[in-house]
Write an enzyme that holds these catalytic residues in place. Structure first.
Site, PDB file in Angstrom:
ATOM      1  N   GLY A   6      -6.189  -5.372   2.559  1.00  0.00           N
ATOM      2  CA  GLY A   6      -7.069  -5.385   3.733  1.00  0.00           C
ATOM      3  C   GLY A   6      -7.595  -6.788   3.896  1.00  0.00           C
ATOM      4  CG  HIS A   7      -5.637 -10.009   3.576  1.00  0.00           C
ATOM      5  ND1 HIS A   7      -4.485 -10.687   3.296  1.00  0.00           N
ATOM      6  CD2 HIS A   7      -6.092  -9.552   2.381  1.00  0.00           C
ATOM      7  CE1 HIS A   7      -4.261 -10.644   1.986  1.00  0.00           C
ATOM      8  NE2 HIS A   7      -5.209  -9.953   1.424  1.00  0.00           N
ATOM      9  CD  GLN A  45      -2.818  -5.628  -3.232  1.00  0.00           C
ATOM     10  OE1 GLN A  45      -1.721  -6.101  -3.492  1.00  0.00           O
ATOM     11  NE2 GLN A  45      -3.040  -5.020  -2.082  1.00  0.00           N
ATOM     12  CG  ASP A  64     -11.516  -6.477  -1.824  1.00  0.00           C
ATOM     13  OD1 ASP A  64     -10.728  -6.350  -0.878  1.00  0.00           O
ATOM     14  OD2 ASP A  64     -11.745  -5.574  -2.649  1.00  0.00           O
ATOM     15  CE  LYS A 102      -5.765 -12.016  -1.719  1.00  0.00           C
ATOM     16  NZ  LYS A 102      -6.901 -11.200  -2.199  1.00  0.00           N
TER      17      LYS A 102
HETATM   18  P1  IMP Z   1      -3.102   0.864  -5.120  1.00  0.00           P
HETATM   19  O1  IMP Z   1      -2.687  -0.535  -4.872  1.00  0.00           O
HETATM   20  O2  IMP Z   1      -3.481   1.600  -3.861  1.00  0.00           O
HETATM   21  O3  IMP Z   1      -2.140   1.634  -5.964  1.00  0.00           O
HETATM   22  O4  IMP Z   1      -4.468   0.812  -5.987  1.00  0.00           O
HETATM   23  C1  IMP Z   1      -4.513   0.346  -7.322  1.00  0.00           C
HETATM   24  C2  IMP Z   1      -5.808  -0.432  -7.575  1.00  0.00           C
HETATM   25  O5  IMP Z   1      -5.797  -1.626  -6.825  1.00  0.00           O
HETATM   26  C3  IMP Z   1      -7.088   0.308  -7.141  1.00  0.00           C
HETATM   27  O6  IMP Z   1      -8.131  -0.050  -8.026  1.00  0.00           O
HETATM   28  C4  IMP Z   1      -7.374  -0.257  -5.759  1.00  0.00           C
HETATM   29  O7  IMP Z   1      -8.736  -0.172  -5.407  1.00  0.00           O
HETATM   30  C5  IMP Z   1      -6.952  -1.698  -5.974  1.00  0.00           C
HETATM   31  N1  IMP Z   1      -6.537  -2.364  -4.735  1.00  0.00           N
HETATM   32  C6  IMP Z   1      -5.361  -2.216  -4.075  1.00  0.00           C
HETATM   33  N2  IMP Z   1      -5.325  -3.024  -3.008  1.00  0.00           N
HETATM   34  C7  IMP Z   1      -6.471  -3.702  -3.010  1.00  0.00           C
HETATM   35  C8  IMP Z   1      -6.993  -4.738  -2.172  1.00  0.00           C
HETATM   36  O8  IMP Z   1      -6.374  -5.199  -1.208  1.00  0.00           O
HETATM   37  N3  IMP Z   1      -8.228  -5.212  -2.500  1.00  0.00           N
HETATM   38  C9  IMP Z   1      -8.908  -4.757  -3.583  1.00  0.00           C
HETATM   39  N4  IMP Z   1      -8.466  -3.809  -4.385  1.00  0.00           N
HETATM   40  C10 IMP Z   1      -7.250  -3.296  -4.112  1.00  0.00           C
END
Ligand code: IMP
Length: 408
Positions: free
Chosen positions: A40-41, A222, A13, A16
């Site tokens: 989520g971009h 991420q 977040d 990007k």
């Molecule tokens: P997962 O990727 O859904 O397995 O989540 C694992 C961790 O990564 C959690 O803390 C999510 O909130 C975080 N996370 C996954 N994708 C994103 C992203 O695009 N932005 C911010 N946090 C993310």
């Protein structure tokens, strides 16, 4: 050499989506190399909001080619929805969007398992429940189903039962009933028809693009501290979010990546559980959340907010080999009117300049803060410490709200 990687230096977040859309004006192709629909971009064009989860963010620029590399896990539902939505704005994506046959599929049971595991866990991760962990687990356990497999149904038929049987046992261990095999098969066959026009060997596509002199962006999703090796394990995602992930996730040799742009927000946020040394559980943290619109693009969850953490981005800059920095959301800090950053930590009575490599130690870090008269002063200090220039400053949501310092 044509490759530039974009990576997040915090917990995702960092903005990007906007960075990639902005830089894409000077590039010909954008490649996603890891993650999936957990990303989520967000991109704003003339005040209109676009959210990307699985598709590369550069696709809003109509002359840009989008590539989904082998390292991505693809949720069929998300993919279809996003292709449909984006096509309404930029026209047919066929011939402009490409998917590698080696990318894995996020199955409905992966999403269910993600949700069940979180619901039953004593210490949930706070995942996005998009099935990312279980899909990557199956990939490494050699039980995954790939895009190329669904385009070869007779091959898939021979291999699919291992995946079904393993996942059935997991789902049933929670007392839930498993999916109907025929329905899963039909879903895959239907998706095969849909995705087929987009599937090519993206290694060869990239080779052709390189030869034609194309400039190519590698879009990290991420952030560094969600990387499965270098993040705040186990509160991480299940992929390599760092610049090194771009090579294994897209089949590009490391030496071809000449530029690595590290993106960080002027303060810090984190979604989900896990350590966060500079978190502000206070009025100021609430203001950051409101002024910064810190709610997840994918899940709508409120993000935890806190001050900028220089040791954190410094260490991330080392791991990623950052060559340029891009700072976002300085306008939010301006509204708050305090320019504060952690410059060091105290850990067990000692002063340290980098985050620890031990999971437990993260919970004992005490940040040492410094206040600056302006964000410009703060940025100057960051450049001095990281020995990397901050070339771009984002001062607002819209595509055009970027200051290029020192020539971009
Ligand atoms: P997962 O990727 O859904 O397995 O989540 C694992 C961790 O990564 C959690 O803390 C999510 O909130 C975080 N996370 C996954 N994708 C994103 C992203 O695009 N932005 C911010 N946090 C993310």
């Amino acid at each position: 050499m044509p490759y530039t990687a974009i990576v997040g230096l915090q917990w995702g977040d960092e903005g990007k989506g906007k960075v990639i859309d902005y830089l894409a004006k000077d590039y010909d192709a954008v490649v996603r190399f890891q993650g999936g629909a957990n990303a989520g971009h967000t991109v704003y064009v003339n005040g209109k909001k676009f959210s990307f989860h699985i598709l590369p963010s550069g696709l809003l620029r109509e002359d840009v080619v989008g590539i989904i590399g082998p390292g991505v896990v693809i949720d069929p539902e998300s993919f279809k929805r996003e292709v449909e939505e984006l096509s309404l704005h930029v026209g047919d994506l066929k011939g402009r969007l490409f998917v590698d046959p080696r990318a894995h599929i996020v199955m409905p049971y992966h999403k269910l398992e993600d949700a069940l595991f979180e619901a039953h866990s004593e210490k949930p991760i706070g995942t996005t429940k998009r099935g990312i962990g279980p899909a990557n687990r199956d990939k490494y356990a050699r039980l995954g189903i790939r895009i190329g497999d669904i385009l070869r149904p007779s091959y898939l038929k021979e291999h699919i039962n291992r995946a079904y049987d393993f996942n059935k046992r997991i789902v049933e261990s929670y007392g839930e009933s498993f999916f109907d095999r025929d329905e899963l098969w039909d879903l895959l066959m239907e998706f095969a028809e849909y995705v087929k026009p987009f599937v090519v060997d993206t290694v060869l596509l990239l080779e052709d693009l390189e030869k034609s002199g194309a400039r190519i962006l590698l879009e990290g999703a991420q952030g560094t501290y969600l990387d499965v090796s270098f993040g705040t394990y186990p509160f991480v995602t299940s992929s390599h979010t760092i610049s090194g992930g771009a090579t294994v996730g897209s089949g590009i040799a490391p030496w071809k990546i000449k530029r690595v742009i590290g993106v960080f927000k002027a303060y810090t946020t984190r979604v989900g559980e896990g350590p966060f040394p500079t978190e502000e559980i206070s009025e100021i943290g609430e203001r950051m959340k409101e002024e910064g619109g810190e709610f997840g693009t994918t899940t709508g969850r409120a993000r935890r907010c806190g001050w900028l953490d220089i040791p954190l981005i410094h260490y991330a800059s080392i791991i990623n080999g950052v060559t340029d920095l891009f700072v976002t959301k300085v306008d939010v800090l301006e509204k708050i009117g305090i320019y504060r950053a952690a410059v060091e930590y105290k850990l067990f009575g000692e002063r340290i300049s980098f985050p620890p490599a031990y999971s437990e130690d993260w919970y004992h870090i005490e940040p040492v803060y410094k206040d600056y008269p302006s964000w410009e002063d703060m940025i100057n200090e960051i450049e001095g410490i990281l020995k990397v220039e901050v070339r771009f400053v984002s001062t607002g949501k819209d595509r055009e709200e970027v200051i290029e310092r020192k020539g971009g």
